[in-house]
Each structure stands twice: as structure tokens, then as C-alpha cells.
Design a protein around this motif. Structure first.
Motif, PDB file in Angstrom:
ATOM      1  N   ASN A  60      -8.038  -9.085   2.347  1.00 57.30           N
ATOM      2  CA  ASN A  60      -8.116  -9.513   0.948  1.00 57.30           C
ATOM      3  C   ASN A  60      -7.377  -8.477   0.103  1.00 57.30           C
ATOM      4  O   ASN A  60      -7.844  -7.356  -0.079  1.00 57.30           O
ATOM      5  CB  ASN A  60      -9.576  -9.627   0.512  1.00 57.30           C
ATOM      6  N   LYS A  61      -6.222  -8.873  -0.441  1.00 53.70           N
ATOM      7  CA  LYS A  61      -5.395  -7.923  -1.187  1.00 53.70           C
ATOM      8  C   LYS A  61      -5.956  -7.601  -2.564  1.00 53.70           C
ATOM      9  O   LYS A  61      -5.537  -6.626  -3.194  1.00 53.70           O
ATOM     10  CB  LYS A  61      -3.984  -8.477  -1.337  1.00 53.70           C
ATOM     11  N   SER A  62      -6.869  -8.418  -3.015  1.00 54.55           N
ATOM     12  CA  SER A  62      -7.371  -8.214  -4.379  1.00 54.55           C
ATOM     13  C   SER A  62      -8.501  -7.190  -4.447  1.00 54.55           C
ATOM     14  O   SER A  62      -8.858  -6.734  -5.530  1.00 54.55           O
ATOM     15  CB  SER A  62      -7.857  -9.546  -4.954  1.00 54.55           C
ATOM     16  N   LEU A  63      -9.064  -6.839  -3.277  1.00 53.96           N
ATOM     17  CA  LEU A  63     -10.186  -5.896  -3.261  1.00 53.96           C
ATOM     18  C   LEU A  63      -9.685  -4.471  -3.030  1.00 53.96           C
ATOM     19  O   LEU A  63      -8.648  -4.265  -2.406  1.00 53.96           O
ATOM     20  CB  LEU A  63     -11.181  -6.266  -2.157  1.00 53.96           C
ATOM     21  N   PRO A  64     -10.431  -3.477  -3.516  1.00 51.13           N
ATOM     22  CA  PRO A  64     -10.077  -2.082  -3.236  1.00 51.13           C
ATOM     23  C   PRO A  64     -10.020  -1.850  -1.726  1.00 51.13           C
ATOM     24  O   PRO A  64     -10.853  -2.363  -0.973  1.00 51.13           O
ATOM     25  CB  PRO A  64     -11.211  -1.286  -3.884  1.00 51.13           C
ATOM     26  N   LEU A  65      -9.057  -1.058  -1.295  1.00 55.45           N
ATOM     27  CA  LEU A  65      -8.822  -0.844   0.132  1.00 55.45           C
ATOM     28  C   LEU A  65      -9.081   0.617   0.492  1.00 55.45           C
ATOM     29  O   LEU A  65      -8.548   1.534  -0.140  1.00 55.45           O
ATOM     30  CB  LEU A  65      -7.383  -1.215   0.492  1.00 55.45           C
ATOM     31  N   TYR A  66      -9.890   0.787   1.552  1.00 59.20           N
ATOM     32  CA  TYR A  66     -10.164   2.111   2.099  1.00 59.20           C
ATOM     33  C   TYR A  66      -9.594   2.116   3.515  1.00 59.20           C
ATOM     34  O   TYR A  66     -10.130   1.459   4.415  1.00 59.20           O
ATOM     35  CB  TYR A  66     -11.663   2.398   2.102  1.00 59.20           C
ATOM     36  N   LEU A  67      -8.492   2.852   3.711  1.00 62.94           N
ATOM     37  CA  LEU A  67      -7.683   2.734   4.915  1.00 62.94           C
ATOM     38  C   LEU A  67      -7.776   3.997   5.769  1.00 62.94           C
ATOM     39  O   LEU A  67      -7.657   5.116   5.257  1.00 62.94           O
ATOM     40  CB  LEU A  67      -6.220   2.483   4.529  1.00 62.94           C
ATOM     41  N   THR A  68      -7.969   3.795   7.100  1.00 62.69           N
ATOM     42  CA  THR A  68      -8.008   4.900   8.056  1.00 62.69           C
ATOM     43  C   THR A  68      -6.939   4.690   9.113  1.00 62.69           C
ATOM     44  O   THR A  68      -6.853   3.607   9.708  1.00 62.69           O
ATOM     45  CB  THR A  68      -9.386   4.987   8.744  1.00 62.69           C
ATOM     46  N   LEU A  69      -6.118   5.733   9.335  1.00 58.56           N
ATOM     47  CA  LEU A  69      -5.097   5.715  10.390  1.00 58.56           C
ATOM     48  C   LEU A  69      -5.430   6.855  11.351  1.00 58.56           C
ATOM     49  O   LEU A  69      -5.059   8.005  11.145  1.00 58.56           O
ATOM     50  CB  LEU A  69      -3.702   5.908   9.793  1.00 58.56           C
ATOM     51  N   ASP A  70      -6.147   6.515  12.418  1.00 59.72           N
ATOM     52  CA  ASP A  70      -6.665   7.513  13.347  1.00 59.72           C
ATOM     53  C   ASP A  70      -6.119   7.247  14.749  1.00 59.72           C
ATOM     54  O   ASP A  70      -6.035   6.111  15.196  1.00 59.72           O
ATOM     55  CB  ASP A  70      -8.202   7.432  13.355  1.00 59.72           C
TER      56      ASP A  70
END
Length: 715
Positions: A60-70
């Protein structure tokens, strides 16, 4: 093929993340990342374990995004990499455990709501990190982490792009910084939290005009040998500092002038250093100090002076895990170290040594802590709860005495502690408790008593505990210690859970009746044994008493001539001396008639009658005194008869011959009285001594010219 590999990697990560509390991760709709389901206010997307060159489109592009690249194999971070993510949605970016070596200058351009960025455990050079920080210039960051990057120093302009930020948290954990350079951090006036944990910092290089608005400063796990001077010329480099963490360095000395100016400091943590000495009023200059932690320093600390923790504002002291022996020795910490803390509410002295203290010592320790609400003394070697606790600490709400050696709880011991709510007594030696032990307020509201992992008895003496535990297990923290309440006795209930014990008041009353019968029977038996023991111990005195009574009734007047000149009383072990030395002189040379047990006692007659008959028919009595005589029961009995005879017929009848010195342990009351009132002859080994001995003895036992005496014998 790529999708299959990515899915396998994601499922592996899923297996790890699914056990993280209540957080459950599932594959996102893009089938390439993991998402936290049932979250309607934001998207939490973990794109770990893949070979991403760009970030997949979020569900969902409209919601705030919390992204992890591990755990990826990313080598470059560019703006193009984020082309599937709306720049206004990204709130948090965690990039760690990759192999990133380059970050382009436009990597984060346009992310207007990016608040948190973490670069951890990558291969980024200082120049690449400089580029990354520069690309964050227009982001409203509140948190930036650059950890495990092996950075040894930063250029003075490194953080200049972040100078405009306010309330920034900066974490530079586990790098290789060796010096705190104030010019590096000086541009960031909005820096509120600085974490430099796990570096190699030995000193702080601070310019004279430097001031920083940092409120939290973490310096633990570095290499400071001394406490850094934060107050040159009474000026504070950190006038807004409220928390300072400098644990686990190598600090030996605390110069209070180096931190006295920190007027806003509320929390100071000094654990795990090598501190040698804590002086009086060491922290008194910290006007706002509320919490002080000085734990894990016991191997080096040598002296803690009286009033060392004195502070008008201090509310919490953590002095745990130091293994320091508290005693009255001058080498040990003074018992008055906590004097001068009128506001103290929490004292944690877990895992120190209090086993050498007496009751009066605890009075010194607690006398001025009347406002204390929490006291933790776990693992301190205490076997009896100090009476000073209910005496002085009446405001306690929590008392922790776990991991000690307490075995007995006195009834009504805590009765005066009306505020006590939580009592921690786990891992002691307690076998049973009574209801009267605990004040009623402990079991009201949120109160509880922890008795887990004690060797509890499940007999009738624990009836109240078992019934209360089974009805209200929460009062004993049973839900925290599911296997902690186990019976250790009796044998038929060994290892039975307390909740499973079947016991009743009726059964216990029956058991009590049986117990009373056993007690009465045991008491009678013990009394009988005592009487028999006394009869045996005083058997000779009793025999003598009976004989005296019998002969008193048979008292007669004796007008016969004496049968013997001398009655000789001796131990059988001294018979050889009598035959070898006494008889040849008195019977052979002097012609006297001696009465000798082994020769002259009438056969078939009772020994007692023989003794009395011989004594009353002898003109004189010689006692051959030795250690063997003194130890013999029969000889002592014989001595009693002779003494009674002497009292009635005259002291001049008795002659005492001392063959050897008598050991004091063999001297009875009768023997002592005789030696104090009778002059005795001492036997010697030299010929002239023996000659003098027999000359005196002849004078004492010789026959009178006319032997017409008559005597009355009543033994």
C-alpha cells in the motif's frame, strides 16, 4: 529462479522473526518481502535475504513505510534503487548486514518524511558515509545510526549537513573512535542523544568554547583510565546533560571536580569500572542526581567512606553484584556509606556479602533510610532477616531477600510494616510458614509473596500455605514460577507440585492427636532415662546412704578389745606397695597387726560388712592415697565410711599416706575435705626420705602403754 531463491531466503527469515514475541511476519503481496499483517496504519516491510537492486513495491503506497534491508548483498545505494517507493511514505530505513561500499549523493533526495536511518555492519568507507550523510540533508531525521563501520575518526565537516536538525539521536556504536573530538559534534546544536558505546575512546579533546545541548551521553565500553574532565574551570561542556553512562571502562579514580558542574544530571552509571576509592560526599555536588549505579566494581574497590553516597536528591542507588564483604573491619566499606540520603527510595545491594554482620551493624546501615520503599538484598549470605528492617524501614513496599540462606520466619515479624506489598523470599531454606508471619497488606490488591524454590514441607505444619496457594496462586507468583513450588517432604510427597497436594484440616487434627501421644510417651521415656542415669551416677552415694540408715538402726555399744592395730585402706593396684614396703616394717619390725583386704576379710561376708567390722575393730586407719584410689568407686565408698567413723571417734585415728600427686580431675569433695583437714605423709624414692617416712609413721600408729579404750561405733 530468482523468485524461488528469494522465497526460500524469506521463509528462513520468517522462521526467525515469527518467534519474536507476538510479532508474526508473512509474505507480502509482492511475494518478495515479509510484511507484518493486520497493520492498517502503516506498512512494515522486511526485504531480507535477497539480491535486490531495487526495492519491491510496497502493498500500500499510501501508508507510511518502515523498511528493513537485512542480510542482502547490496553494494550500492542510489536514488534509482527506491523508484518504487513514494518519497513521502518512507519513514524508517534499516540497512544492516550487507556489503554496501557506496552511497550516491542523491540516494535519499526528496524523502521528506524520513525520520530514522540505520547503517550497520556494512563495508562503507568514510567517504561513502560522508556522501550518505550529505544526501540526508533535507530529511527531517530524528535518529541516525552508523554502527560497526570501523570508523577511526570523522572529519570536522562530516555532520555539518545535519546542523539544522533538532532533537537528533546519533548512534556511533561499535566503531574504532579513539578520541572524542568536540569539533566534530559542535555543529549539531540540536543533538540530544549521543551514543558512543563500544569504541576505543581514551580521552575527550574538547575546545574551551565548546558547549553541547546533549541530554543523554553514552560512553560505556570504551577505554577511559580516568573520569573525563567535563567541568574545566567550573564550566560545564554539557549544561543540558541529564543522563551519563560511562560503564565498563577502566576508570580508577573519581575526581568530583570533573563532574560537579553537571547541575541537570539525573542519572549516572559507573558500573564495571576499576574504581579504588569512593570518598565522602563524592556525588553531593550533583544538584539533580536521582539515580546512581555503581555495580560490578567489587574486585577492585578498596574503600568506601562514610557518607560516600550523600545526596539530598538521590532516590535510587544500585550497588549490586560487587561481592564486597560488609564487616566492622577497617579494610571493609563503612556501614555508614548511605548516610545523608534523606530522599532515597530504592537501594539495591544484591550479591554482596553480609554474612559477617551482627544485628547492631544493620542498625548503622539502615538507621537513616527511613523513606526507603524498595530494598533488594538478594544473594547476600543472610541466614536471619535483620530486625533492623522492620525497625527502621517501615515505609518499604518491596523487600527482596531471594537467594539467601533464610530458614526461619518469625510470627508477626513484618507486622509493623503497613506499606509492604511485595516480599521476595525465593531460593532460601524455608520449609514452612504461618499466616501470622505476613502482614495483611501483603495479600491485598497487587501484593504477593514469592516463596518459590524453597525446600517446602507439605505436612500439616504447612496447611495454611497449601490451602491458600491452591485457592489464590497469584498471591505467590505461581504463574511466574510454574515449577518453583515443589514439596521436599514428607517422602511420600517428594517432588509433588504444591497445587496437587491433597490435605485437610480434619486429617491434620487426627495427626495432631497421634503426635501428642508420641510426645507424652517420649517425655515419660526421657524422664525415666534421666532418673536411671542419675541413680547410676550417684550409686555409691546412695549405697552409702542406705548403709548409714541400716547401721543407725542397729547401733550398739562395743566394749571389746581391738582386733587390729591398723586398718589399711588401699586400691588393689597399690597392693604390691603395701606388701613390699608397709607390711614388712609395721608387722615385721614393729609387731603390729594390720587388717589387709585381700588377707583378712571374712570369706562369704558382704564387702560392706567386712569394711565396717574391720574399721570399728581397728585402733588406727591408714589410707594409702593414689590416683588409682581416687578413681575407684569402691575406694571412695570406703573413704566415706572411714570419714564418718573418724568424725565420731576422733581425727587422731586417721593416718594418710600420699604415694603420688593426685590429678585435680580425680579429687572429689570428700577427698578434698580430707586433704584440707588432715596432715599426710608423702612417700619418696630416696632412702633418707623413706627412713624419715617410717619414723613418723611409727609414732602415729604405735600402741599405747595400756589399750583399754572402749568406743561406740556408729557408721
Amino acid at each position: 529462479m530468482f523468485l524461488v531463491k528469494s522465497s526460500v531466503a524469506l521463509m528462513c527469515v520468517l522462521g526467525l522473526l515469527s518467534v519474536d514475541g507476538d510479532v508474526i511476519w508473512k509474505l507480502c503481496s509482492n511475494r518478495q518481502c515479509l510484511c507484518r499483517p493486520h497493520s492498517t496504519h502503516a506498512v512494515y516491510m522486511n526485504c531480507s535475504g535477497g539480491n535486490f537492486t531495487h526495492i519491491p513495491t510496497p502493498p500500500n503506497k499510501s501508508l507510511p513505510l518502515y523498511l528493513t534491508l537485512d542480510q542482502n548483498i547490496l553494494t550500492n545505494v542510489t536514488g534509482e534503487m527506491f523508484h518504487n517507493i513514494p518519497k513521502s511514505s518512507l519513514r524508517s530505513l534499516l540497512v544492516f548486514n550487507n556489503i554496501i561500499s557506496n552511497v550516491s549523493a542523491d540516494a535519499f533526495h526528496g524523502f521528506t518524511k524520513l525520520y530514522k536511518v540505520v547503517f550497520s555492519n556494512n563495508r562503507m568507507s568514510v567517504s561513502s558515509l560522508t556522501s550518505a550523510v550529505a544526501s540526508l540533508k533535507n530529511c527531517p531525521l530524528t535518529s541516525l545510526t552508523i554502527s560497526s563501520a570501523k570508523v577511526r575518526f570523522f572529519r570536522p565537516d562530516f555532520f555539518l549537513p545535519l546542523a539544522h536538525l533538532s532533537n537528533l539521536s546519533l548512534s556511533l556504536v561499535n566503531n574504532s573512535l579513539e578520541v572524542y573530538q568536540s569539533r566534530v559534534f559542535a555543529p549539531m546544536k540540536g543533538l540530544a542523544y549521543l551514543n558512543l558505546r563500544g569504541n576505543h575512546i581514551r580521552r575527550m579533546n574538547i575546545t574551551d568554547n565548546y558547549t553541547q545541548n546533549i541530554r543523554r551521553l553514552r560512553l560505556e565500553g570504551n577505554r577511559f583510565d580516568d573520569f573525563p574532565n567535563l567541568c574545566p574551570n567550573d564550566k560545564s561542556y554539557f549544561p543540558e546533560l541529564t543522563q551519563l553512562d560511562i560503564r565498563y571502562n577502566q576508570i580508577r579514580y573519581l575526581n568530583k571536580s570533573y563532574f560537579d558542574c553537571l547541575d541537570t544530571l539525573k542519572i549516572l552509571r559507573l558500573d564495571g569500572n576499576l574504581i579504588l576509592w569512593v570518598q565522602k560526599d563524592q556525588f553531593a555536588g550533583l544538584k539533580s542526581l536521582e539515580r546512581l549505579s555503581l555495580a560490578d566494581v567489587g574486585c577492585t574497590i578498596g574503600k568506601v567512606e562514610s557518607g560516600a553516597f550523600s545526596s539530598a536528591t538521590l532516590k535510587q542507588i544500585f550497588f549490586r553484584n560487587n561481592h564486597i564483604e560488609f564487616s566492622r573491619s577497617s579494610k571493609s566499606p563503612t556501614l555508614a556509606m548511605f548516610d545523608g540520603c534523606p530522599s532515597l527510595e530504592l537501594l539495591n545491594v544484591n550479591y554482596n556479602v553480609f554474612s559477617y554482620l551482627r544485628e547492631g551493624d544493620y542498625d548503622l546501615l539502615f538507621r537513616n533510610l527511613t523513606n526507603l520503599k524498595t530494598l533488594l538484598m538478594g544473594g547476600c549470605g543472610i541466614n536471619v532477616i535483620p530486625k533492623a528492617i522492620p525497625k527502621h524501614l517501615k515505609n518499604l513496599t518491596l523487600l527482596g531477600l531471594y537467594h539467601n540462606e533464610i530458614s526461619d520466619l518469625e510470627p508477626n515479624f513484618f507486622s509493623g510494616m503497613n506499606n509492604l506489598r511485595q516480599l521476595l523470599l525465593g531460593n532460601n531454606e524455608i520449609t514452612s510458614v504461618k499466616r501470622s508471619t505476613f502482614p495483611s497488606n501483603v495479600f491485598n490488591g497487587s501484593g504477593f509473596v514469592d516463596l518459590s524454590k524453597n525446600p517446602l514441607s507439605c505436612g500439616c505444619e504447612s496447611l495454611w500455605l497449601i490451602e491458600t496457594f491452591q485457592r489464590h496462586p497469584h498471591l505467590f507468583r505461581a504463574e511466574w514460577h510454574k515449577e518453583g513450588y515443589v514439596c521436599h517432604s514428607p517422602k511420600n510427597l517428594l517432588d509433588t507440585q504444591l497445587r496437587d497436594v491433597q490435605i485437610s484440616e480434619k486429617k491434620c487434627l487426627l495427626s495432631w492427636s497421634v503426635l501428642m501421644i508420641l510426645l507424652v510417651g517420649s517425655s515419660v521415656l526421657i524422664t525415666l532415662l534421666v532418673i536411671l542415669s542419675l541413680l547410676y551416677y550417684y550409686r555409691w552415694s546412695l549405697i552409702y546412704l542406705v548403709f548409714m540408715i541400716r547401721h543407725k538402726e542397729q547401733e550398739v555399744v562395743d566394749r571389746r578389745q581391738f582386733l587390729y592395730d591398723v586398718f589399711v585402706a588401699y586400691s588393689y593396684d597399690d597392693l604390691a606397695w603395701v606388701k613390699q614396703h608397709l607390711m614388712p616394717v609395721l608387722e615385721g619390725s614393729d609387731g603390729l597387726k594390720l587388717c589387709i583386704h585381700n588377707r583378712d576379710f571374712e570369706v562369704g561376708r558382704m564387702i560392706v560388712d567386712n569394711i565396717v567390722h574391720s574399721v570399728e575393730n581397728s585402733r588406727k586407719v591408714i589410707i594409702v592415697l593414689s590416683n588409682k584410689f581416687a578413681k575407684s568407686g569402691w575406694c571412695q565408698f570406703e573413704l566415706n565410711l572411714i570419714q564418718r567413723h573418724v568424725i565420731e571417734c576422733g581425727q587422731r585415728l586417721l593416718v594418710v599416706v600420699m604415694l603420688e600427686d593426685i590429678d585435680p580431675c580425680h579429687v572429689t569433695k570428700s577427698l578434698r575435705a580430707m586433704l584440707q583437714t588432715t596432715t599426710y605423709l608423702e612417700w619418696g624414692e630416696e632412702s633418707h626420705t623413706r627412713q624419715a617416712f617410717f619414723n613418723r609413721l611409727r609414732l602415729l600408729v604405735k600402741r599405747p602403754l595400756q589399750s583399754t579404750s572402749t568406743r561406740k561405733m556408729s557408721v
